[in-house]
Design a protein around this motif. Sequence first.
Motif: not given
Length: 291
Positions: A1-5, A19-23, A276-284, A286-290
Amino acid sequence: MGVLSRRARGGRRGGTADLALRPAAAGVPALPAGPRRPARGGGDPGRGARADGGGAGPGRAAGGRQRGAAVVVAGGGGGDAAARLRGREALPVGRVGRCFPGAAAGALVLRTQAGDREDYIRHPPRGERLSAEALVELDVLRGEYAGAYELQLVVSDGLSPMAMMDDGHLLPYLAAVRAGLGAAGWRVAPRLLVLRAGRVRAGYQVGAALFGDADDRKGRRVIVHAIGERPGTSHHNFSVYVTAAAPLVWATPGAVDHPLTRVLSGISDTACTPERAAAQTVKVLSQLAPR
Protein backbone atom coordinates in the motif's frame (compact mmCIF):
# COMPACT_ATOMS: atom_id res chain seq x y z
CA MET A 1 0.00 0.00 0.00
CA GLY A 2 1.18 3.49 -0.72
CA VAL A 3 1.25 6.39 1.65
CA LEU A 4 0.77 10.06 0.99
CA SER A 5 2.93 12.05 3.35
CA ARG A 6 3.19 15.80 3.66
CA ARG A 7 6.16 17.64 5.15
CA ALA A 8 4.94 21.12 5.96
CA ARG A 9 7.22 24.13 5.73
CA GLY A 10 6.14 27.02 7.86
CA GLY A 11 3.50 24.86 9.50
CA ARG A 12 0.45 26.87 8.42
CA ARG A 13 -2.22 26.36 5.83
CA GLY A 14 -1.28 27.89 2.54
CA GLY A 15 2.46 27.45 3.11
CA THR A 16 4.74 25.51 0.79
CA ALA A 17 4.68 21.78 1.32
CA ASP A 18 6.25 18.72 -0.23
CA LEU A 19 4.02 15.72 -0.87
CA ALA A 20 5.28 12.32 -1.94
CA LEU A 21 3.84 8.86 -2.42
CA ARG A 22 6.00 6.39 -0.52
CA PRO A 23 5.61 2.75 0.49
CA ALA A 24 3.73 2.07 3.68
CA ALA A 25 5.54 0.61 6.65
CA ALA A 26 4.02 -0.69 9.85
CA GLY A 27 4.99 1.21 12.95
CA VAL A 28 5.72 4.56 11.31
CA PRO A 29 5.19 7.08 14.13
CA ALA A 30 2.73 9.92 14.04
CA LEU A 31 4.05 13.39 13.41
CA PRO A 32 4.73 15.35 16.60
CA ALA A 33 1.83 17.41 17.80
CA GLY A 34 1.81 21.05 16.79
CA PRO A 35 -0.17 23.96 18.20
CA ARG A 36 -3.85 23.19 18.57
CA ARG A 37 -6.79 25.46 18.22
CA PRO A 38 -9.82 25.18 20.55
CA ALA A 39 -12.18 22.39 19.66
CA ARG A 40 -15.06 23.48 17.46
CA GLY A 41 -18.57 23.72 18.74
CA GLY A 42 -17.60 23.59 22.39
CA GLY A 43 -15.54 20.43 22.14
CA ASP A 44 -16.11 16.84 21.18
CA PRO A 45 -16.61 14.15 23.83
CA GLY A 46 -15.06 11.55 21.55
CA ARG A 47 -11.84 13.38 20.85
CA GLY A 48 -8.67 11.70 22.01
CA ALA A 49 -10.17 8.20 21.78
CA ARG A 50 -8.41 5.67 19.67
CA ALA A 51 -11.42 4.34 17.92
CA ASP A 52 -10.75 1.92 15.11
CA GLY A 53 -12.54 -0.74 17.15
CA GLY A 54 -9.78 -3.24 16.45
CA GLY A 55 -10.56 -3.39 12.73
CA ALA A 56 -7.62 -3.84 10.38
CA GLY A 57 -7.13 -1.63 7.37
CA PRO A 58 -5.16 1.23 5.92
CA GLY A 59 -4.59 3.03 9.23
CA ARG A 60 -3.67 6.50 10.31
CA ALA A 61 -1.42 7.74 13.05
CA ALA A 62 -3.44 8.57 16.13
CA GLY A 63 -2.83 11.67 18.19
CA GLY A 64 -1.89 15.22 17.27
CA ARG A 65 -0.48 16.32 13.94
CA GLN A 66 1.48 19.32 12.91
CA ARG A 67 -0.83 21.88 11.45
CA GLY A 68 -0.75 21.51 7.68
CA ALA A 69 0.63 17.97 7.82
CA ALA A 70 -0.88 14.75 6.55
CA VAL A 71 0.38 11.25 7.09
CA VAL A 72 -0.91 7.72 6.69
CA VAL A 73 0.66 4.66 8.30
CA ALA A 74 -0.10 0.98 8.06
CA GLY A 75 -2.02 -0.82 10.76
CA GLY A 76 -4.08 0.58 13.59
CA GLY A 77 -4.72 0.15 17.28
CA GLY A 78 -7.60 -1.40 19.10
CA GLY A 79 -9.28 -0.93 22.41
CA ASP A 80 -12.79 -0.52 23.68
CA ALA A 81 -13.70 3.02 22.67
CA ALA A 82 -17.45 2.49 22.76
CA ALA A 83 -17.90 4.11 26.17
CA ARG A 84 -16.21 7.28 24.99
CA LEU A 85 -17.82 7.31 21.56
CA ARG A 86 -21.31 6.19 22.52
CA GLY A 87 -22.61 9.73 22.33
CA ARG A 88 -21.02 10.60 18.99
CA GLU A 89 -23.56 11.54 16.38
CA ALA A 90 -23.94 9.57 13.18
CA LEU A 91 -24.67 11.46 9.98
CA PRO A 92 -28.47 11.89 10.16
CA VAL A 93 -30.50 11.59 6.98
CA GLY A 94 -32.29 14.84 7.88
CA ARG A 95 -29.00 16.75 7.95
CA VAL A 96 -27.71 15.60 4.57
CA GLY A 97 -28.87 18.79 2.90
CA ARG A 98 -27.06 20.91 5.47
CA CYS A 99 -23.92 18.78 5.21
CA PHE A 100 -23.82 18.88 1.42
CA PRO A 101 -25.67 22.00 0.24
CA GLY A 102 -25.76 22.14 -3.53
CA ALA A 103 -24.42 18.58 -3.77
CA ALA A 104 -27.09 16.75 -1.80
CA ALA A 105 -30.09 17.25 -4.03
CA GLY A 106 -29.37 14.01 -5.87
CA ALA A 107 -27.48 12.20 -3.10
CA LEU A 108 -28.42 8.61 -2.40
CA VAL A 109 -28.23 7.79 1.33
CA LEU A 110 -27.41 4.15 2.11
CA ARG A 111 -26.96 2.19 5.34
CA THR A 112 -24.52 -0.47 6.40
CA GLN A 113 -25.44 -3.38 8.66
CA ALA A 114 -24.50 -1.43 11.80
CA GLY A 115 -27.65 -0.99 13.83
CA ASP A 116 -26.68 2.15 15.75
CA ARG A 117 -23.62 4.13 16.77
CA GLU A 118 -22.59 1.79 19.58
CA ASP A 119 -23.03 -1.23 17.31
CA TYR A 120 -20.85 0.53 14.73
CA ILE A 121 -18.07 1.11 17.27
CA ARG A 122 -18.22 -2.26 19.01
CA HIS A 123 -18.61 -4.41 15.88
CA PRO A 124 -16.48 -2.97 13.04
CA PRO A 125 -17.37 -5.69 10.50
CA ARG A 126 -21.00 -4.53 10.52
CA GLY A 127 -19.91 -1.12 9.29
CA GLU A 128 -17.96 -2.84 6.50
CA ARG A 129 -21.00 -4.57 5.02
CA LEU A 130 -23.89 -2.89 3.24
CA SER A 131 -27.46 -3.56 4.28
CA ALA A 132 -29.69 -5.66 2.04
CA GLU A 133 -31.70 -2.52 1.22
CA ALA A 134 -28.54 -0.68 0.16
CA LEU A 135 -27.57 -3.48 -2.21
CA VAL A 136 -31.02 -3.37 -3.83
CA GLU A 137 -30.75 0.41 -4.29
CA LEU A 138 -27.29 0.06 -5.81
CA ASP A 139 -28.57 -2.56 -8.25
CA VAL A 140 -31.22 -0.09 -9.38
CA LEU A 141 -28.61 2.67 -9.66
CA ARG A 142 -26.36 0.41 -11.73
CA GLY A 143 -29.20 -0.05 -14.19
CA GLU A 144 -29.68 3.72 -14.38
CA TYR A 145 -25.97 4.27 -15.00
CA ALA A 146 -25.97 1.69 -17.82
CA GLY A 147 -22.18 1.64 -17.93
CA ALA A 148 -21.87 5.36 -18.64
CA TYR A 149 -19.57 6.12 -15.67
CA GLU A 150 -16.27 4.75 -14.44
CA LEU A 151 -15.82 6.56 -11.10
CA GLN A 152 -18.11 6.89 -8.10
CA LEU A 153 -17.74 9.39 -5.24
CA VAL A 154 -18.75 8.04 -1.83
CA VAL A 155 -18.97 9.81 1.55
CA SER A 156 -19.19 8.14 4.98
CA ASP A 157 -19.64 9.73 8.39
CA GLY A 158 -17.01 7.33 9.77
CA LEU A 159 -15.62 7.82 13.25
CA SER A 160 -15.76 11.61 13.07
CA PRO A 161 -18.99 12.90 11.49
CA MET A 162 -17.97 16.47 12.35
CA ALA A 163 -15.17 16.19 9.80
CA MET A 164 -17.76 15.82 7.07
CA MET A 165 -20.07 18.56 8.38
CA ASP A 166 -17.65 21.38 9.18
CA ASP A 167 -17.71 24.36 6.84
CA GLY A 168 -14.86 24.41 4.36
CA HIS A 169 -14.22 20.67 4.49
CA LEU A 170 -16.20 18.30 2.30
CA LEU A 171 -17.90 20.67 -0.14
CA PRO A 172 -14.68 22.32 -1.38
CA TYR A 173 -13.13 18.87 -1.75
CA LEU A 174 -16.06 17.51 -3.77
CA ALA A 175 -16.17 20.53 -6.07
CA ALA A 176 -12.41 20.49 -6.68
CA VAL A 177 -12.09 16.74 -7.12
CA ARG A 178 -15.00 16.59 -9.59
CA ALA A 179 -13.41 19.35 -11.65
CA GLY A 180 -9.96 17.75 -11.53
CA LEU A 181 -11.16 14.25 -12.38
CA GLY A 182 -13.25 15.57 -15.24
CA ALA A 183 -10.28 17.49 -16.63
CA ALA A 184 -8.24 14.28 -16.42
CA GLY A 185 -10.79 12.49 -18.58
CA TRP A 186 -12.60 10.41 -15.95
CA ARG A 187 -16.33 9.86 -16.36
CA VAL A 188 -17.56 10.67 -12.85
CA ALA A 189 -21.04 9.55 -11.82
CA PRO A 190 -23.18 12.63 -11.09
CA ARG A 191 -24.83 11.14 -8.02
CA LEU A 192 -23.14 11.33 -4.63
CA LEU A 193 -23.49 8.26 -2.41
CA VAL A 194 -23.68 8.82 1.37
CA LEU A 195 -23.04 5.83 3.64
CA ARG A 196 -24.36 6.04 7.19
CA ALA A 197 -22.18 4.15 9.69
CA GLY A 198 -19.75 3.30 6.90
CA ARG A 199 -16.20 1.96 7.06
CA VAL A 200 -13.61 1.60 4.33
CA ARG A 201 -14.63 -1.86 3.17
CA ALA A 202 -18.23 -0.71 2.69
CA GLY A 203 -16.85 1.39 -0.17
CA TYR A 204 -15.42 -1.77 -1.74
CA GLN A 205 -18.90 -3.28 -1.65
CA VAL A 206 -20.24 -0.21 -3.44
CA GLY A 207 -17.63 -0.73 -6.16
CA ALA A 208 -18.51 -4.39 -6.54
CA ALA A 209 -22.22 -3.61 -6.79
CA LEU A 210 -21.79 -0.83 -9.36
CA PHE A 211 -18.84 -2.01 -11.42
CA GLY A 212 -18.39 -5.77 -11.01
CA ASP A 213 -18.48 -7.67 -14.34
CA ALA A 214 -16.89 -11.11 -14.64
CA ASP A 215 -16.69 -10.76 -18.43
CA ASP A 216 -14.91 -7.39 -18.53
CA ARG A 217 -11.14 -7.22 -18.02
CA LYS A 218 -10.65 -3.83 -19.65
CA GLY A 219 -9.94 -0.50 -18.04
CA ARG A 220 -10.38 0.49 -14.42
CA ARG A 221 -13.41 1.42 -12.38
CA VAL A 222 -12.81 3.63 -9.37
CA ILE A 223 -14.26 4.35 -5.94
CA VAL A 224 -13.17 7.60 -4.24
CA HIS A 225 -14.37 7.30 -0.64
CA ALA A 226 -14.18 10.24 1.81
CA ILE A 227 -14.61 9.23 5.43
CA GLY A 228 -14.32 10.94 8.82
CA GLU A 229 -11.08 9.98 10.60
CA ARG A 230 -10.81 8.62 14.11
CA PRO A 231 -10.98 11.40 16.70
CA GLY A 232 -7.75 12.64 18.23
CA THR A 233 -7.02 16.22 17.18
CA SER A 234 -8.92 19.49 16.99
CA HIS A 235 -8.72 19.54 13.20
CA HIS A 236 -11.78 17.33 12.48
CA ASN A 237 -9.78 15.63 9.71
CA PHE A 238 -11.16 13.33 7.08
CA SER A 239 -9.43 10.86 4.77
CA VAL A 240 -9.93 9.82 1.16
CA TYR A 241 -9.50 6.22 0.00
CA VAL A 242 -8.86 5.75 -3.72
CA THR A 243 -9.42 2.26 -5.14
CA ALA A 244 -9.09 1.30 -8.82
CA ALA A 245 -9.66 -2.15 -10.31
CA ALA A 246 -10.86 -3.82 -13.48
CA PRO A 247 -14.56 -4.84 -13.56
CA LEU A 248 -13.51 -8.49 -13.39
CA VAL A 249 -11.60 -7.80 -10.18
CA TRP A 250 -14.53 -5.90 -8.66
CA ALA A 251 -16.71 -8.93 -9.47
CA THR A 252 -14.38 -11.39 -7.72
CA PRO A 253 -15.29 -11.84 -4.03
CA GLY A 254 -12.45 -10.71 -1.77
CA ALA A 255 -10.23 -9.53 -4.63
CA VAL A 256 -10.62 -5.82 -3.84
CA ASP A 257 -9.16 -4.96 -0.47
CA HIS A 258 -6.69 -2.58 1.16
CA PRO A 259 -3.62 -3.50 -0.97
CA LEU A 260 -5.38 -1.98 -4.01
CA THR A 261 -6.15 1.25 -2.16
CA ARG A 262 -4.21 4.47 -1.61
CA VAL A 263 -5.06 6.83 1.24
CA LEU A 264 -4.87 10.60 1.61
CA SER A 265 -5.18 11.50 5.28
CA GLY A 266 -5.30 14.54 7.55
CA ILE A 267 -7.62 16.63 5.34
CA SER A 268 -9.28 19.72 6.80
CA ASP A 269 -9.21 23.49 6.45
CA THR A 270 -6.48 23.64 9.12
CA ALA A 271 -4.34 20.72 7.91
CA CYS A 272 -4.02 19.40 4.36
CA THR A 273 -6.54 21.67 2.64
CA PRO A 274 -9.44 20.08 0.74
CA GLU A 275 -8.41 21.76 -2.51
CA ARG A 276 -4.87 20.42 -2.24
CA ALA A 277 -6.17 16.99 -1.29
CA ALA A 278 -8.39 17.02 -4.39
CA ALA A 279 -5.38 17.71 -6.61
CA GLN A 280 -3.49 14.89 -4.92
CA THR A 281 -6.45 12.55 -5.42
CA VAL A 282 -6.20 13.09 -9.16
CA LYS A 283 -2.43 12.56 -9.01
CA VAL A 284 -2.70 9.34 -7.00
CA LEU A 285 -5.37 8.00 -9.37
CA SER A 286 -3.13 8.74 -12.35
CA GLN A 287 -0.53 6.46 -10.72
CA LEU A 288 -3.02 3.72 -9.87
CA ALA A 289 -4.72 3.78 -13.27
CA PRO A 290 -2.65 5.59 -15.93
CA ARG A 291 -4.79 6.86 -18.80
